[in-house]
Scaffold this active site. Structure first.
Site, PDB file in Angstrom:
ATOM      1  N   GLN A  98       4.044  47.820  54.652  1.00 26.57           N
ATOM      2  CA  GLN A  98       5.488  47.712  54.869  1.00 26.57           C
ATOM      3  C   GLN A  98       6.072  49.079  55.222  1.00 26.57           C
ATOM      4  OE1 GLN A  98       8.626  47.234  51.867  1.00 26.57           O
ATOM      5  NE2 GLN A  98       9.115  45.272  52.822  1.00 26.57           N
ATOM      6  N   TYR A 178      18.535  48.887  52.882  1.00 23.65           N
ATOM      7  CA  TYR A 178      17.939  50.113  53.409  1.00 23.65           C
ATOM      8  C   TYR A 178      18.377  50.312  54.871  1.00 23.65           C
ATOM      9  CZ  TYR A 178      15.427  50.054  49.019  1.00 23.65           C
ATOM     10  OH  TYR A 178      15.138  50.055  47.684  1.00 23.65           O
ATOM     11  N   ARG A 225      11.027  41.869  57.447  1.00 28.36           N
ATOM     12  CA  ARG A 225      11.622  41.304  56.225  1.00 28.36           C
ATOM     13  C   ARG A 225      13.133  41.534  56.263  1.00 28.36           C
ATOM     14  NH1 ARG A 225      11.589  42.078  49.750  1.00 28.36           N
ATOM     15  NH2 ARG A 225      10.436  40.174  49.294  1.00 28.36           N
ATOM     16  N   GLY A 316       6.700  37.923  44.314  1.00 31.60           N
ATOM     17  CA  GLY A 316       6.724  39.327  43.952  1.00 31.60           C
ATOM     18  C   GLY A 316       6.298  39.561  42.523  1.00 31.60           C
ATOM     19  N   ARG A 317       7.243  39.499  41.597  1.00 37.44           N
ATOM     20  CA  ARG A 317       6.953  39.813  40.198  1.00 37.44           C
ATOM     21  C   ARG A 317       5.790  39.024  39.603  1.00 37.44           C
ATOM     22  NH1 ARG A 317      12.522  38.518  38.224  1.00 37.44           N
ATOM     23  NH2 ARG A 317      12.732  37.742  40.361  1.00 37.44           N
TER      24      ARG A 317
END
Length: 359
Positions: A98, A178, A225, A316-317
């Protein structure tokens, strides 16, 4: 209708299942942002994912402002990524890097005191993670047109470095407030030139970055993404239902490998939706594989695939504390809870010491 455990082709990546590992910042690189041997163990443990997406990886010193996060702008970093990628491949996995530029979310302490950069001269809310604890963000320098071109070149160069390191592809981080997101959203983009104002201008930077990266590694090895719903680290948009489908249509024309959306539900545990889901409109605008993310469990993931809302689901987590997550989901086994205090703690504890499902 596809099953979560059926193969899928995501661009050039032939994935044995549709359980994608989402990018997860873990802070196990060196202070100089060089990957470590520990990271090879971590990622190879999770090689059973249909596809691994690495944690956000800085494309340049200017773009990286997270303690102990990895970069991919130097020859030393590329060389250190090689054994990490090889470990994943040796374990039978596939891995995309990424590509990350944090924009205004870089604290000046990472830049020898220089100002961070963004689409406009704005200041992020809250406080930055730094090597000296949490510190307030500062006002960003609005990139000039010439400086924008330099950042686009940085993305392309980072993509080439990822290929040299052996990665199967790259994902452009256009989410979570971002730099790319700072250009997309009218809450952070106040420009009055070709990169600001109407939607077709605000998606221009994303388009230039994506075309540059795809031109370097191929569109079939380029993913993006986005996070289309609500405030993200102070970045928000007045009309996400118009903005993000337009961005998705542009990415569809480029022919990227897949588009991943992080869109939390209204009852999300790590962010909550502020408006109705944008993903259905994006689904209509984007012709390639769509990967959905945020708060999915087995049943919700299965339902999304059965309803053809997505082609794969990224987790994810759950991958933090369940390195063999696809196996556990397939067996409907109980998931091991993670230890959030150890998410960014540098050592092996809470990183490579979570057990796999007993045989």
């Amino acid at each position: 209708m596809p099953s979560l455990f059926e193969p899928i082709k995501l661009g050039a990546a032939l994935c044995p299942n549709r359980v994608v590992m989402a990018p997860l910042t873990r802070g196990r690189a060196t202070r100089e942002h060089v990957p470590t041997e520990l990271m090879g163990t971590y990622y190879s443990q999770r090689a059973g994912a249909g596809l691994i997406t690495t944690e956000g990886t800085g494309i340049s010193r200017q773009g990286l402002g997270w303690p102990y996060a990895p970069g991919i702008w130097s020859t030393e970093q590329v060389a250190a990524w090689m054994p990490v990628v090889q470990a994943v491949h040796d374990a039978g996995g596939r891995i995309f890097c990424q590509l990350w530029h944090m924009g205004r979310l870089v604290h000046p302490s990472f830049l020898d005191g220089a100002a961070p950069v963004s689409s406009s001269a704005t200041t992020a809310p809250y406080k930055a993670h730094t090597y000296d604890g949490r510190q307030p963000y500062t006002e960003a320098h609005a990139l000039t047109v010439e400086e924008i071109a330099e950042v686009v070149d940085d993305y392309a160069r980072a993509a080439a470095h990822a290929t040299a390191a052996g990665f199967d592809g790259v994902q452009i981080h256009g989410a979570n407030g971002y730099l790319v997101d700072q250009f997309l959203r009218d809450g952070t983009n106040h420009r009055d030139d070709d990169y600001g104002g109407p939607i077709e201008n605000r998606i221009r930077f994303l388009g230039e970055v994506t075309r540059a990266v795809a031109g370097m590694v191929g569109p079939e090895r380029t993913a993006v993404r986005l996070s289309p719903n609500g405030d993200s680290q102070g970045a928000n948009d007045s009309d996400p239902h118009s903005l993000f489908p337009a961005a998705a249509a542009m990415l569809s024309d480029i022919g990227i490998a897949f588009l991943e959306l992080r869109e939390p539900p209204q009852d999300g545990t790590f962010g909550k939706a502020e408006v109705d889901p944008v993903a259905p409109a994006i689904r209509k605008a984007f012709a390639g594989p769509l990967v959905l993310n945020s708060d999915y469990d087995l049943e919700r993931a299965k339902a999304a695939l059965e309803a053809e809302e997505a082609d794969a689901i990224s987790f994810g987590r759950p991958f933090i504390s369940n390195p063999d997550l696809p196996t556990r989901l397939s067996a409907k086994a109980e998931l091991t809870p993670d230890q959030s205090a150890l998410w960014y703690s540098q050592g092996p504890e809470g990183y490579i010491d979570y057990p796999e499902l007993a045989a």
